[in-house]
Design a protein around this motif. Structure first.
Motif, PDB file in Angstrom:
ATOM      1  N   ARG A 104       0.828  -1.214   0.000  1.00 27.81           N
ATOM      2  CA  ARG A 104       0.000   0.000   0.000  1.00 27.81           C
ATOM      3  C   ARG A 104       0.859   1.260   0.000  1.00 27.81           C
ATOM      4  O   ARG A 104       0.575   2.227  -0.709  1.00 27.81           O
ATOM      5  CB  ARG A 104      -0.916  -0.014   1.229  1.00 27.81           C
ATOM      6  CG  ARG A 104      -2.111  -0.958   1.103  1.00 27.81           C
ATOM      7  CD  ARG A 104      -2.885  -1.013   2.387  1.00 27.81           C
ATOM      8  NE  ARG A 104      -4.110  -1.792   2.238  1.00 27.81           N
ATOM      9  CZ  ARG A 104      -4.750  -2.355   3.254  1.00 27.81           C
ATOM     10  NH1 ARG A 104      -4.282  -2.236   4.482  1.00 27.81           N
ATOM     11  NH2 ARG A 104      -5.853  -3.046   3.038  1.00 27.81           N
ATOM     12  N   ARG A 123       1.087   4.004  -3.043  1.00 24.20           N
ATOM     13  CA  ARG A 123       0.551   5.340  -2.736  1.00 24.20           C
ATOM     14  C   ARG A 123       1.494   6.475  -3.120  1.00 24.20           C
ATOM     15  O   ARG A 123       1.061   7.567  -3.436  1.00 24.20           O
ATOM     16  CB  ARG A 123       0.224   5.394  -1.237  1.00 24.20           C
ATOM     17  CG  ARG A 123      -0.644   6.548  -0.795  1.00 24.20           C
ATOM     18  CD  ARG A 123      -1.259   6.255   0.553  1.00 24.20           C
ATOM     19  NE  ARG A 123      -0.257   5.877   1.530  1.00 24.20           N
ATOM     20  CZ  ARG A 123       0.358   6.738   2.334  1.00 24.20           C
ATOM     21  NH1 ARG A 123       0.076   8.019   2.248  1.00 24.20           N
ATOM     22  NH2 ARG A 123       1.240   6.325   3.212  1.00 24.20           N
ATOM     23  N   ARG A 136     -12.091  -7.050  -4.150  1.00 24.72           N
ATOM     24  CA  ARG A 136     -12.011  -5.596  -4.001  1.00 24.72           C
ATOM     25  C   ARG A 136     -10.993  -5.204  -2.942  1.00 24.72           C
ATOM     26  O   ARG A 136     -10.243  -4.236  -3.104  1.00 24.72           O
ATOM     27  CB  ARG A 136     -13.393  -5.028  -3.659  1.00 24.72           C
ATOM     28  CG  ARG A 136     -13.483  -3.510  -3.765  1.00 24.72           C
ATOM     29  CD  ARG A 136     -14.921  -3.050  -3.551  1.00 24.72           C
ATOM     30  NE  ARG A 136     -15.796  -3.585  -4.581  1.00 24.72           N
ATOM     31  CZ  ARG A 136     -15.956  -3.035  -5.772  1.00 24.72           C
ATOM     32  NH1 ARG A 136     -15.281  -1.949  -6.087  1.00 24.72           N
ATOM     33  NH2 ARG A 136     -16.762  -3.575  -6.643  1.00 24.72           N
ATOM     34  N   SER A 137     -10.919  -5.978  -1.838  1.00 23.79           N
ATOM     35  CA  SER A 137      -9.957  -5.671  -0.782  1.00 23.79           C
ATOM     36  C   SER A 137      -8.529  -5.847  -1.268  1.00 23.79           C
ATOM     37  O   SER A 137      -7.650  -5.011  -1.008  1.00 23.79           O
ATOM     38  CB  SER A 137     -10.205  -6.576   0.434  1.00 23.79           C
ATOM     39  OG  SER A 137     -11.463  -6.315   1.014  1.00 23.79           O
ATOM     40  N   ARG A 154      -7.628  -3.087  -3.818  1.00 24.02           N
ATOM     41  CA  ARG A 154      -7.352  -1.806  -3.169  1.00 24.02           C
ATOM     42  C   ARG A 154      -5.932  -1.784  -2.598  1.00 24.02           C
ATOM     43  O   ARG A 154      -5.246  -0.761  -2.669  1.00 24.02           O
ATOM     44  CB  ARG A 154      -8.378  -1.559  -2.069  1.00 24.02           C
ATOM     45  CG  ARG A 154      -8.280  -0.184  -1.429  1.00 24.02           C
ATOM     46  CD  ARG A 154      -9.277  -0.055  -0.309  1.00 24.02           C
ATOM     47  NE  ARG A 154      -9.269   1.273   0.277  1.00 24.02           N
ATOM     48  CZ  ARG A 154      -9.903   1.595   1.383  1.00 24.02           C
ATOM     49  NH1 ARG A 154     -10.592   0.673   2.032  1.00 24.02           N
ATOM     50  NH2 ARG A 154      -9.863   2.817   1.867  1.00 24.02           N
ATOM     51  N   ALA A 155      -5.506  -2.909  -2.025  1.00 24.09           N
ATOM     52  CA  ALA A 155      -4.166  -2.966  -1.426  1.00 24.09           C
ATOM     53  C   ALA A 155      -3.078  -2.943  -2.490  1.00 24.09           C
ATOM     54  O   ALA A 155      -2.026  -2.317  -2.305  1.00 24.09           O
ATOM     55  CB  ALA A 155      -4.035  -4.230  -0.575  1.00 24.09           C
ATOM     56  N   GLY A 210      -3.333  -1.916  -5.761  1.00 21.75           N
ATOM     57  CA  GLY A 210      -3.425  -0.921  -6.819  1.00 21.75           C
ATOM     58  C   GLY A 210      -3.825  -1.518  -8.150  1.00 21.75           C
ATOM     59  O   GLY A 210      -3.334  -1.095  -9.204  1.00 21.75           O
ATOM     60  N   SER A 242      -7.311  -3.490 -10.469  1.00 19.00           N
ATOM     61  CA  SER A 242      -8.767  -3.535 -10.554  1.00 19.00           C
ATOM     62  C   SER A 242      -9.265  -4.852  -9.958  1.00 19.00           C
ATOM     63  O   SER A 242      -8.558  -5.871 -10.006  1.00 19.00           O
ATOM     64  CB  SER A 242      -9.221  -3.430 -12.012  1.00 19.00           C
ATOM     65  OG  SER A 242      -8.890  -4.613 -12.722  1.00 19.00           O
ATOM     66  N   PRO A 243     -10.486  -4.869  -9.393  1.00 21.03           N
ATOM     67  CA  PRO A 243     -11.047  -6.124  -8.874  1.00 21.03           C
ATOM     68  C   PRO A 243     -11.104  -7.218  -9.939  1.00 21.03           C
ATOM     69  O   PRO A 243     -10.931  -8.399  -9.626  1.00 21.03           O
ATOM     70  CB  PRO A 243     -12.453  -5.712  -8.400  1.00 21.03           C
ATOM     71  CG  PRO A 243     -12.331  -4.249  -8.089  1.00 21.03           C
ATOM     72  CD  PRO A 243     -11.363  -3.713  -9.104  1.00 21.03           C
ATOM     73  N   ARG A 303     -14.026  -5.747   3.056  1.00 25.10           N
ATOM     74  CA  ARG A 303     -13.367  -4.639   3.732  1.00 25.10           C
ATOM     75  C   ARG A 303     -14.097  -4.244   5.009  1.00 25.10           C
ATOM     76  O   ARG A 303     -13.528  -3.593   5.882  1.00 25.10           O
ATOM     77  CB  ARG A 303     -13.275  -3.434   2.787  1.00 25.10           C
ATOM     78  CG  ARG A 303     -12.199  -3.589   1.722  1.00 25.10           C
ATOM     79  CD  ARG A 303     -12.083  -2.331   0.902  1.00 25.10           C
ATOM     80  NE  ARG A 303     -13.287  -2.081   0.106  1.00 25.10           N
ATOM     81  CZ  ARG A 303     -13.519  -0.957  -0.550  1.00 25.10           C
ATOM     82  NH1 ARG A 303     -12.652   0.019  -0.495  1.00 25.10           N
ATOM     83  NH2 ARG A 303     -14.617  -0.808  -1.256  1.00 25.10           N
TER      84      ARG A 303
END
Length: 329
Positions: free
Chosen positions: A100, A104, A131-132, A135-136, A138, A140-141, A163
């Motif tokens: 992450r 970022r 999705r989780s 998100r971690a 970077g 797409s699901p 999440r």
């Protein structure tokens, strides 16, 4: 335990995390997020810049989670120590944080780096939703779903952790079965409440209820008594300790466990053990040599905790059997 020399505390950074100056020689780069290692041009550019922010370090292993380029830049400058923020989380949790942080800011991770990170996260946390993980890492699901499909095996978990911290069944049939169980145990519950608990829409709950009321199977295309249906509660059940995935799946189908916080905690622990069973060789390969003895002690303690729990469950079971025998006399 690593002895920290020349530690200087300089207040706090990033919330409540305290910044310390740690000798470069005490740190290592065993946690790799970039497949090709640090970029030399970026390292040189950092070395020629001014003061940079503290790096993030996993305290138990002294592995750099975020700031490998800053670490190499400090060495290039001839410095002997660097500002550090510590993280005390388990290593696989810390790896997610490392990804992450690198996603970022700083030098962007390549798609291959992010895909490799997502694969490692999926191996360590197979119960996480697409999705989780996306998100971690970077991504797409959809990309994470494809990665999961490529790595799928016969012992995939039956539930995923979203999440929001809630376990949800993976397939639609399991969601319908769960809704049917809730409707039987809570006949006065609203369609909206059942749908929220089962992870399906109120319209689907209405169809499940209609099928139950008419004596049909809650899952379209199946007949009551189908072999995939779990055995009636309280009926005879054969338990093969060697079939660990099947036993975990049976427990995941138990509404009383899914509908309590402690029950969900038990299911998450069991799902993690499934992941550990599949990935034991890879897990063993990432443990640094100087931490092998510590991991062995911790693993032995985990085994002892489960043995103590097993003894407690067995004691309770024997007590229930004795009570049932007394009631039948």
């Amino acid at each position: 335990m690593v002895h920290h020399e020349r530690i200087q505390r300089s207040g706090t950074d990033n919330g409540s995390e305290q910044t310390e100056r740690i000798p470069l020689a005490a740190l290592n780069t065993s946690v790799r997020v970039r497949l090709d290692g640090p970029d030399e041009r970026h390292t040189r550019a950092l070395a020629e810049s001014g003061e940079f922010p503290p790096i993030l370090v996993h305290r138990p292993t002294m592995a750099i989670l975020d700031g490998v380029h800053r670490f190499h830049a400090a060495r290039l400058r001839g410095e002997t120590d660097i500002a550090v923020r510590f993280c005390d989380e388990p290593l696989e949790t810390a790896f997610v944080r490392s990804v992450r942080e690198n996603v970022r800011h700083g030098l962007p991770l390549s798609r291959s780096d992010r895909a490799a990170a997502a694969e490692r996260i999926l191996a360590a946390h197979p119960h996480w939703s697409d999705r989780s993980v996306a998100r971690a890492a970077g991504l797409s699901p959809r990309t994470v779903a494809d990665l999961r499909k490529d790595a799928r095996s016969g012992t995939d978990p039956t539930h995923r952790l979203g999440r929001d911290g809630r376990l949800r069944p993976i397939d639609a049939d399991e969601r319908r079965r769960r809704a049917a169980e809730i409707l039987r145990s809570e006949p006065d519950a609203s369609l909206r409440r059942v749908g929220r608990l089962a992870g399906i829409s109120a319209t689907t709950v209405r169809d499940v209820k209609r099928r139950i009321d008419s004596g049909q199977d809650p899952i379209p295309g199946r007949r009551p008594g189908h072999p995939e249906f779990p055995p009636p509660r309280g009926g005879p059940q054969t338990i093969d300790p060697a079939d660990f995935p099947a036993l975990v799946k049976r427990l995941c189908n138990e509404p009383s466990l899914r509908h309590s916080a402690d029950g969900r905690l038990l299911l998450r622990l069991l799902d993690l053990h499934l992941a550990a069973q599949r990935s034991s060789a890879r897990i063993a390969s990432v443990v640094p040599a100087h931490q092998i003895a510590t991991v062995a002690v911790v693993a032995a303690r985990c085994r002892q905790i489960w043995q103590e729990m097993a003894a407690g469950f067995e004691h309770t079971r024997l007590g229930l059997d004795e009570k049932a025998a007394a009631d039948n006399r």
